[in-house]
Design an enzyme around this catalytic site. Sequence first.
Site, PDB file in Angstrom:
ATOM      1  N   HIS A  44      51.420  19.764  14.221  1.00 49.05           N
ATOM      2  CA  HIS A  44      51.091  20.634  15.281  1.00 49.05           C
ATOM      3  C   HIS A  44      52.107  21.848  15.664  1.00 49.05           C
ATOM      4  CE1 HIS A  44      47.785  17.968  17.374  1.00 49.05           C
ATOM      5  NE2 HIS A  44      47.572  17.935  16.077  1.00 49.05           N
ATOM      6  N   GLU A  46      53.858  22.935  18.311  1.00 52.56           N
ATOM      7  CA  GLU A  46      54.803  22.421  18.745  1.00 52.56           C
ATOM      8  C   GLU A  46      55.984  22.239  17.648  1.00 52.56           C
ATOM      9  OE1 GLU A  46      51.675  21.936  21.636  1.00 52.56           O
ATOM     10  OE2 GLU A  46      51.575  22.091  19.516  1.00 52.56           O
ATOM     11  N   ARG A 183      32.506  32.536   5.788  1.00 54.15           N
ATOM     12  CA  ARG A 183      32.281  30.805   4.923  1.00 54.15           C
ATOM     13  C   ARG A 183      33.348  30.222   4.629  1.00 54.15           C
ATOM     14  NH1 ARG A 183      27.738  31.613  -0.400  1.00 54.15           N
ATOM     15  NH2 ARG A 183      26.335  32.596   0.565  1.00 54.15           N
ATOM     16  N   THR A 195      14.432  30.071   1.775  1.00 52.35           N
ATOM     17  CA  THR A 195      15.597  30.408   0.792  1.00 52.35           C
ATOM     18  C   THR A 195      16.205  29.965  -0.420  1.00 52.35           C
ATOM     19  OG1 THR A 195      16.350  31.555   2.840  1.00 52.35           O
ATOM     20  CG2 THR A 195      17.864  31.538   1.351  1.00 52.35           C
ATOM     21  N   GLU A 283      22.403  31.578   7.743  1.00 49.44           N
ATOM     22  CA  GLU A 283      22.363  32.736   6.837  1.00 49.44           C
ATOM     23  C   GLU A 283      20.905  33.296   6.459  1.00 49.44           C
ATOM     24  OE1 GLU A 283      24.286  33.437   3.373  1.00 49.44           O
ATOM     25  OE2 GLU A 283      26.359  33.485   4.480  1.00 49.44           O
ATOM     26  N   LEU A 289      15.955  31.820  11.222  1.00 48.58           N
ATOM     27  CA  LEU A 289      17.205  32.741  12.358  1.00 48.58           C
ATOM     28  C   LEU A 289      16.205  33.423  13.373  1.00 48.58           C
ATOM     29  CD1 LEU A 289      18.087  35.557   9.664  1.00 48.58           C
ATOM     30  CD2 LEU A 289      20.083  33.627  11.066  1.00 48.58           C
TER      31      LEU A 289
END
Length: 341
Positions: A44, A46, A183, A195, A283, A289
């Site tokens: 991490h 820290e 992406r 699509t 997309e 959409l």
Amino acid sequence: MQRCLQLAKNGLGTTRPNPMVGCVIVYKEHIIAEGYTSAYGGHHAEVNAINSVADKTQLKNATLYVSLEPCAHFGKTPPCANLIVKHQIPNVVIGCLDDNELVAGKGVAILKEAGCNVTVGVLEQACKAVNIRFFTFQNKKRPYIILKWAETIDGYIAPLQKDETKPVWITNAQSRQLVHQWRSEEQAILVGTKTVIDDDPTLNVRNWKGTNPLRIVLDKSRRIPKKAKVLDKSIPTIVLTDNNEQLVEQKNLIFETIDFSNHLAQQIIDVLFTYHIQSIIIEGGAKTLQTFIDANLWDEARIFTGNRPFKNGIKAPKLKACHLLKTISINDDILKTYLKK
């Protein structure tokens, strides 16, 4: 703290499911160490900052700045709050608290119990904004949802008919490269059946260096050809269908059953949550959409307008209840980013 935020963004697309965090250590008004969250499974912020301090004796008189509350639980790595206490760092400045129930104030409690002087809430909103994906997942129990499409100057997203099974480009090469950068930054990408049938997309990252997103494909009646690129098992893919009978899961290819006739967008999001997906870019196409728009299940929309007309075709989706965040030009394309109200 501004520097912590700059550092945190270096982890975009690599730290999930962990948040992106930046850390700065100051001794006698000078920065002596910096760090940000490594790719998932690594240290991490820290830990990276503390490890980079050459003279550890300075830590007993230093101030540690961190954009998110130090963790208080054992995961892939030990608790960062305990490490700060171990090195007796007397002052800790935190941008915002962590809403993860495994932390949620516990990190601050550990520090205070050890006698640390703790300050919380410095640039709090900016620190939350950096981790909008993480906080959306924790608080709304769903991924952060980005809608993306390109439309012609006269408002069409695609032609009515095509001669070839491949995309009809509306935007320029620079805009398309930017999409591949996006992406690489998000955990998953989703498209509808039409699509896939019309364009046969790969839905991977090209012309940019980064990790391919998990592919999510809608295929209600299993109309997608078996030879489609999204079914090539080169990238982990989830196919959402209304009937997965006689379908055998294979490596990188999972089938999930949902009811396409009832609250479709919510069902999709519920499946994504079970797979711990923190962000998704949707997309298309237009129907997919609009389904998310009508369900009010979206957070951000990135809409390109290309400098060409179709004169007729499939109309672009219409946003509701949103405000324009920014507008930029990419050569002859216009990119507008909206946030849901």
